[in-house]
Design an enzyme around this catalytic site. Sequence first.
Site, PDB file in Angstrom:
ATOM      1  N   ARG A  91       0.872  -1.179   0.000  1.00  0.00           N
ATOM      2  CA  ARG A  91       0.000   0.000   0.000  1.00  0.00           C
ATOM      3  C   ARG A  91       0.906   1.225   0.000  1.00  0.00           C
ATOM      4  O   ARG A  91       1.705   1.414   0.921  1.00  0.00           O
ATOM      5  CB  ARG A  91      -0.926  -0.009   1.208  1.00  0.00           C
ATOM      6  CG  ARG A  91      -1.882   1.196   1.314  1.00  0.00           C
ATOM      7  CD  ARG A  91      -2.849   0.984   2.475  1.00  0.00           C
ATOM      8  NE  ARG A  91      -3.769   2.090   2.665  1.00  0.00           N
ATOM      9  CZ  ARG A  91      -3.654   3.036   3.607  1.00  0.00           C
ATOM     10  NH1 ARG A  91      -2.618   2.992   4.454  1.00  0.00           N
ATOM     11  NH2 ARG A  91      -4.545   3.992   3.728  1.00  0.00           N
ATOM     12  N   ASN A 165      -7.141   8.299   2.296  1.00  0.00           N
ATOM     13  CA  ASN A 165      -6.718   7.813   3.604  1.00  0.00           C
ATOM     14  C   ASN A 165      -7.465   8.504   4.738  1.00  0.00           C
ATOM     15  O   ASN A 165      -7.434   9.736   4.879  1.00  0.00           O
ATOM     16  CB  ASN A 165      -5.216   8.031   3.795  1.00  0.00           C
ATOM     17  CG  ASN A 165      -4.726   7.468   5.111  1.00  0.00           C
ATOM     18  OD1 ASN A 165      -4.664   6.256   5.286  1.00  0.00           O
ATOM     19  ND2 ASN A 165      -4.379   8.332   6.057  1.00  0.00           N
ATOM     20  N   GLU A 166      -8.188   7.697   5.526  1.00  0.00           N
ATOM     21  CA  GLU A 166      -8.813   8.144   6.781  1.00  0.00           C
ATOM     22  C   GLU A 166      -9.627   9.422   6.618  1.00  0.00           C
ATOM     23  O   GLU A 166      -9.655  10.277   7.522  1.00  0.00           O
ATOM     24  CB  GLU A 166      -7.747   8.302   7.866  1.00  0.00           C
ATOM     25  CG  GLU A 166      -7.059   6.988   8.204  1.00  0.00           C
ATOM     26  CD  GLU A 166      -5.964   7.114   9.255  1.00  0.00           C
ATOM     27  OE1 GLU A 166      -5.703   8.243   9.723  1.00  0.00           O
ATOM     28  OE2 GLU A 166      -5.350   6.088   9.603  1.00  0.00           O
ATOM     29  N   HIS A 231      -8.566   0.645  10.102  1.00  0.00           N
ATOM     30  CA  HIS A 231      -7.213   0.857  10.611  1.00  0.00           C
ATOM     31  C   HIS A 231      -7.227   0.492  12.092  1.00  0.00           C
ATOM     32  O   HIS A 231      -7.772   1.221  12.925  1.00  0.00           O
ATOM     33  CB  HIS A 231      -6.778   2.301  10.380  1.00  0.00           C
ATOM     34  CG  HIS A 231      -6.560   2.610   8.932  1.00  0.00           C
ATOM     35  ND1 HIS A 231      -6.091   3.833   8.484  1.00  0.00           N
ATOM     36  CD2 HIS A 231      -6.734   1.851   7.821  1.00  0.00           C
ATOM     37  CE1 HIS A 231      -5.998   3.806   7.161  1.00  0.00           C
ATOM     38  NE2 HIS A 231      -6.390   2.614   6.742  1.00  0.00           N
ATOM     39  N   TYR A 233      -5.822   0.281  15.346  1.00  0.00           N
ATOM     40  CA  TYR A 233      -4.876   0.706  16.362  1.00  0.00           C
ATOM     41  C   TYR A 233      -5.553   0.558  17.728  1.00  0.00           C
ATOM     42  O   TYR A 233      -6.311  -0.382  17.942  1.00  0.00           O
ATOM     43  CB  TYR A 233      -4.400   2.130  16.078  1.00  0.00           C
ATOM     44  CG  TYR A 233      -3.582   2.232  14.800  1.00  0.00           C
ATOM     45  CD1 TYR A 233      -2.338   1.611  14.694  1.00  0.00           C
ATOM     46  CD2 TYR A 233      -4.054   2.933  13.695  1.00  0.00           C
ATOM     47  CE1 TYR A 233      -1.579   1.692  13.534  1.00  0.00           C
ATOM     48  CE2 TYR A 233      -3.301   3.018  12.520  1.00  0.00           C
ATOM     49  CZ  TYR A 233      -2.063   2.398  12.448  1.00  0.00           C
ATOM     50  OH  TYR A 233      -1.326   2.473  11.296  1.00  0.00           O
ATOM     51  N   GLU A 261      -4.368  -0.723   7.903  1.00  0.00           N
ATOM     52  CA  GLU A 261      -3.222  -0.362   8.736  1.00  0.00           C
ATOM     53  C   GLU A 261      -3.387  -1.027  10.087  1.00  0.00           C
ATOM     54  O   GLU A 261      -4.499  -1.134  10.612  1.00  0.00           O
ATOM     55  CB  GLU A 261      -3.119   1.152   8.948  1.00  0.00           C
ATOM     56  CG  GLU A 261      -2.801   1.975   7.723  1.00  0.00           C
ATOM     57  CD  GLU A 261      -2.662   3.461   8.054  1.00  0.00           C
ATOM     58  OE1 GLU A 261      -2.501   3.792   9.264  1.00  0.00           O
ATOM     59  OE2 GLU A 261      -2.723   4.283   7.130  1.00  0.00           O
ATOM     60  N   TRP A 290       1.519  -1.306   9.100  1.00  0.00           N
ATOM     61  CA  TRP A 290       2.074   0.050   9.029  1.00  0.00           C
ATOM     62  C   TRP A 290       3.340   0.086   9.876  1.00  0.00           C
ATOM     63  O   TRP A 290       3.301  -0.257  11.048  1.00  0.00           O
ATOM     64  CB  TRP A 290       1.083   1.081   9.549  1.00  0.00           C
ATOM     65  CG  TRP A 290       1.636   2.474   9.422  1.00  0.00           C
ATOM     66  CD1 TRP A 290       2.446   3.119  10.296  1.00  0.00           C
ATOM     67  CD2 TRP A 290       1.440   3.359   8.316  1.00  0.00           C
ATOM     68  NE1 TRP A 290       2.779   4.356   9.832  1.00  0.00           N
ATOM     69  CE2 TRP A 290       2.171   4.539   8.603  1.00  0.00           C
ATOM     70  CE3 TRP A 290       0.742   3.294   7.115  1.00  0.00           C
ATOM     71  CZ2 TRP A 290       2.205   5.624   7.740  1.00  0.00           C
ATOM     72  CZ3 TRP A 290       0.770   4.372   6.266  1.00  0.00           C
ATOM     73  CH2 TRP A 290       1.493   5.534   6.575  1.00  0.00           C
TER      74      TRP A 290
END
Length: 465
Positions: A91, A165-166, A231, A233, A261, A290
């Site tokens: 990516r 992205n995001e 993503h 996290y 990610e 990531w």
Amino acid sequence: MSGKTNFKTITLKSMFLTLIAVIAVTCTLIHASWTEAASPECGFYVDGTTIRDSKGNPFVIRGINVAHAWYPSETERSIKAVAKTGANAVRVVLSNGSKYSEVSKDSVRDIIGWCKENKLVCILEVHDTTGDDYITSLQKATSYWINMKDILEQEKNYVILNYANEWYGTWNGQQWAEGYKTEIPKLRNAGICNLIMIDCAGWGQYPDSIKGYGKSVYDADPDHNILFSIHMYEYAGGTEDIVVKNIDNALSIGVPVTIGEFAAEHTNGDVAEEKIMSYCEEKQTGYIGWSWKGNNSDLAYLDISWDWDGTSFTPWGETLVNGANGIRETSKICTIYTDNDDYVSVFWGENSAEPWKQAVSVKTKKNGGSFDANDIKPDGYFYVEYSSDSASELILQKWTDPEKWVKVNTYETGYANGHKYSKFSYNDCVTAFGTSSFAEQLDQIHVGATENNITVYSVCYCYSK
């Protein structure tokens, strides 16, 4: 006509009508939670919760993020190093010029070329939209992709388009969905039919936006070719239970999801990275770690490799690449690169041997064997896929000449399909054997290892495109 009521007839009719209603509702629910396959004519496409490549084969993403926009001079060698981990996708961070230096058409073309050279699926994303709630930010991403239309069309078999992205940092699924429902048709009307990956709201960490509104975004795409991304996290992937819930909820709308990610930790807490990897493998869902290298000093723990060439991995990198359910164990190269006829099989199966012995020994046709040495042609190479703590050895043998038991030097090594591989070039074969007259002089091919046990899965002679 009798005035009596036939209750038996009425009861049966009522039961029949009720059954029809139940079937109708059931079919409606099934249709609502499962999606029809898009078209393979546009490269990657969705089929229910499965991603398929242009050959119709399932593709499960096992990839790594590379920050091209910030380190453009390191991209080529980073992509090559990522490929050696056994990853099947990369990516790549791009920029439309809103926040960072714009990545040009020529650069995008180069990036895709590097991915193809290294047999990686290329996932391209615009990073300038990160955390932004403004529709104008998403519109700029739309304009950037439309400007890249010709490249995306030409390389559609190799490229997945990660829209923005995001985009939409606020945890508001409805507004996130409305933005994409407005913009996606613009890409399709411009002639872009690539599979589109969409990050969920809340800086990519609010997967309830997919659960609540993802199906409406999918339905707004005229091509019905959408993949969602979480993503994971500290918020979306902080505990094992949260990981399972978020993946299950996203998949429940009948559209594929990937973890675009994730890492082992993040700013505000721990991440259940091992659960992410194991549950993605269980559900055959993609993941992308990531990131390769280049994070700020306060986020250096997010780096996967200590250097751009990948000579050694950080603790997070070791988990992602070499850990249980990691890239080397679970990644399979996309069949757009492997499912073709540009090779001749020498051996296929699973043979093992002790050190200094041969796991595979194949006679050439001149000795009644299966391999035709006429197939060893210029611009080709032998490919060996194996498992061992030692490097594999390719031996070429001529029975009537004791000096013609020769070892060929390896010119490339890496990981593919959960195994190691080695490549041995035509020129190196000629140098080792002392002649290119393989059909007349080569009697047998051997593969083994010296210092450790080896298991060989395939040996073939490949022709470079």
